[in-house]
Design an enzyme around this catalytic site. Structure first.
Site, PDB file in Angstrom:
ATOM      1  N   HIS A  87     -13.361  15.772   4.521  1.00 11.18           N
ATOM      2  CA  HIS A  87     -13.440  15.175   3.176  1.00 11.18           C
ATOM      3  C   HIS A  87     -12.061  14.711   2.715  1.00 11.18           C
ATOM      4  O   HIS A  87     -11.888  13.600   2.205  1.00 11.18           O
ATOM      5  CB  HIS A  87     -13.971  16.201   2.171  1.00 11.18           C
ATOM      6  CG  HIS A  87     -15.412  16.550   2.328  1.00 11.18           C
ATOM      7  ND1 HIS A  87     -16.411  15.605   2.443  1.00 11.18           N
ATOM      8  CD2 HIS A  87     -16.035  17.751   2.372  1.00 11.18           C
ATOM      9  CE1 HIS A  87     -17.581  16.209   2.555  1.00 11.18           C
ATOM     10  NE2 HIS A  87     -17.370  17.516   2.518  1.00 11.18           N
ATOM     11  N   HIS A 101     -14.497  21.170   7.997  1.00 14.29           N
ATOM     12  CA  HIS A 101     -15.440  20.416   7.164  1.00 14.29           C
ATOM     13  C   HIS A 101     -14.727  19.828   5.940  1.00 14.29           C
ATOM     14  O   HIS A 101     -14.859  18.642   5.635  1.00 14.29           O
ATOM     15  CB  HIS A 101     -16.573  21.363   6.737  1.00 14.29           C
ATOM     16  CG  HIS A 101     -17.596  20.762   5.836  1.00 14.29           C
ATOM     17  ND1 HIS A 101     -18.888  20.529   6.240  1.00 14.29           N
ATOM     18  CD2 HIS A 101     -17.528  20.361   4.533  1.00 14.29           C
ATOM     19  CE1 HIS A 101     -19.570  20.006   5.237  1.00 14.29           C
ATOM     20  NE2 HIS A 101     -18.767  19.902   4.189  1.00 14.29           N
ATOM     21  N   GLU A 102     -13.953  20.673   5.248  1.00 19.63           N
ATOM     22  CA  GLU A 102     -13.253  20.224   4.048  1.00 19.63           C
ATOM     23  C   GLU A 102     -12.094  19.277   4.384  1.00 19.63           C
ATOM     24  O   GLU A 102     -11.792  18.349   3.626  1.00 19.63           O
ATOM     25  CB  GLU A 102     -12.728  21.428   3.260  1.00 19.63           C
ATOM     26  CG  GLU A 102     -13.816  22.339   2.718  1.00 19.63           C
ATOM     27  CD  GLU A 102     -14.801  21.630   1.817  1.00 19.63           C
ATOM     28  OE1 GLU A 102     -14.396  20.659   1.140  1.00 19.63           O
ATOM     29  OE2 GLU A 102     -15.982  22.035   1.796  1.00 19.63           O
ATOM     30  N   ASP A 134     -22.958  18.310  -0.523  1.00 20.38           N
ATOM     31  CA  ASP A 134     -22.585  16.922  -0.230  1.00 20.38           C
ATOM     32  C   ASP A 134     -23.787  15.990  -0.344  1.00 20.38           C
ATOM     33  O   ASP A 134     -23.645  14.833  -0.753  1.00 20.38           O
ATOM     34  CB  ASP A 134     -21.993  16.829   1.179  1.00 20.38           C
ATOM     35  CG  ASP A 134     -20.689  17.609   1.300  1.00 20.38           C
ATOM     36  OD1 ASP A 134     -19.918  17.616   0.330  1.00 20.38           O
ATOM     37  OD2 ASP A 134     -20.446  18.204   2.366  1.00 20.38           O
TER      38      ASP A 134
END
Length: 344
Positions: free
Chosen positions: A79, A75-76, A173
């Protein structure tokens, strides 16, 4: 690049350090125990004998817990990848007790870029949920109950992770997407204030739910959501204020420095004379580093006269007169130094 206190680097991605915070190591055994208990209950409901699991339920629980944080890492990384591809700078990815965080050097200037960068994380989690759900379905009837249940659990966790991060409140987010949508009409300060207020509302709701259900982990989430919303709001207000001010109006004029080739005894007296804990180290009148009172104290008193400043100095941060105050402050925070040398 400096790590967060209590974080240990375990790898890197596109040159960005990946770190594990000690709080993750604290929560991992608790999650392993919880998921292991869920394995036992699911096996019992499916009339699968414990010995047919091919391993102790606690080990399967640990595997799912590690899989959860791998999902958070992906997930990170989504980003981070978006930020790097659009000219951004990321100082690190840190996995913690409540998930993960990508440490951006600066929030994207364009609201559209901020919204898209925020969106790719939840979309990655939801995509993982779909893939793992499909794998769970394909494994039906193969007799691999433990693998099927592990994939099902991770699919559900990624679904929750994606939907949780889409909540329209800071520091999730979804809060950044809300700010990006409101910024063109309200400006970044008011838009941040709205998203932070929503964060406080959700923090209260999480807190109430944690008390009602006697779930301490939900209370921890409520605390971090509240702190994250407050921190984001303060940071944006400070950034907007300091971006309008030049360094020359904030600095304290000072001509005192410690020459590169002086002794640490000279540095000791200069620090005492100025009543400060750190002074710039200069060469030809230009700052090249800094010397601290801690560095002086680290040397035995009888050795200070024979030790040269250049051998004990630390890296310093330099700003120009016409830079804005936020840029200078951000450099200081990244380097973790208490002052910046200003040059013309």
């Amino acid at each position: 690049m400096h790590a967060r206190p209590g974080a240990l680097q375990v790898g890197s991605f596109r040159g960005v350090p990946i770190r594990v915070h000690f709080t993750l190591l604290l929560v991992l055994p608790l999650l392993a125990f919880s998921f292991g208990a869920a394995f036992e209950q699911a096996a019992s409901a499916a009339e699968v004998a414990p010995e047919a699991l091919g391993g102790h339920p606690l080990l399967w629980g640990l595997g799912v817990a590690v899989g959860l944080f791998v999902s958070v890492l992906l997930h990170e990384m989504a980003h981070t990848l978006y930020a790097l591809r659009h000219g951004g700078e990321v100082h690190g990815i840190t996995l913690m007790i409540v998930g993960g965080v990508s440490e951006l050097a600066e929030t994207p200037k364009r609201p559209r870029d901020e919204a898209l960068m925020a969106l790719v994380g939840p979309l990655t989690s939801l995509g993982l949920a779909v893939v793992l759900g499909l794998v769970t379905w394909l494994m039906h009837g193969l007799g691999a109950f433990q693998w099927q249940f592990a994939c099902f659990t991770l699919a559900m966790l990624n679904l929750v992770l994606g939907l949780f991060n889409l909540l329209p409140a800071f520091p999730m987010d979804g809060g950044r997407i809300v700010r990006a949508a409101l910024t063109p009409r309200l400006g970044v300060v008011k838009a941040t204030r709205v998203a932070a207020a929503l964060g406080r509302v959700f923090a209260v709701l999480f807190g109430v739910w944690g008390v009602v259900t006697f779930n301490p982990f939900t209370l921890v989430i409520a605390f971090f959501v509240l702190m994250g919303a407050e921190a984001e709001s303060r940071q944006v207000r400070m950034r907007v204020a300091l971006e309008r001010v030049r360094v020359e109006t904030l600095m304290t004029p000072r001509v005192v420095g410690v020459d590169l080739d002086l002794s640490m005894l000279d540095a000791q007296w200069a620090l005492r004379r100025e009543h400060v804990s750190v002074l710039p180290v200069t060469s030809g009148g230009r700052p090249v580093g800094r010397v601290t009172w801690a560095a002086v104290q680290a040397l035995p008193e009888e050795q200070r006269a024979g030790c040269i400043v250049r051998d004990a100095m630390e890296d310093g941060v330099v700003a120009e007169l016409r830079e804005d105050g936020w840029t200078a402050l951000r450099r200081m925070a990244e380097a973790r130094v208490p002052l910046v040398a200003v040059v013309d």
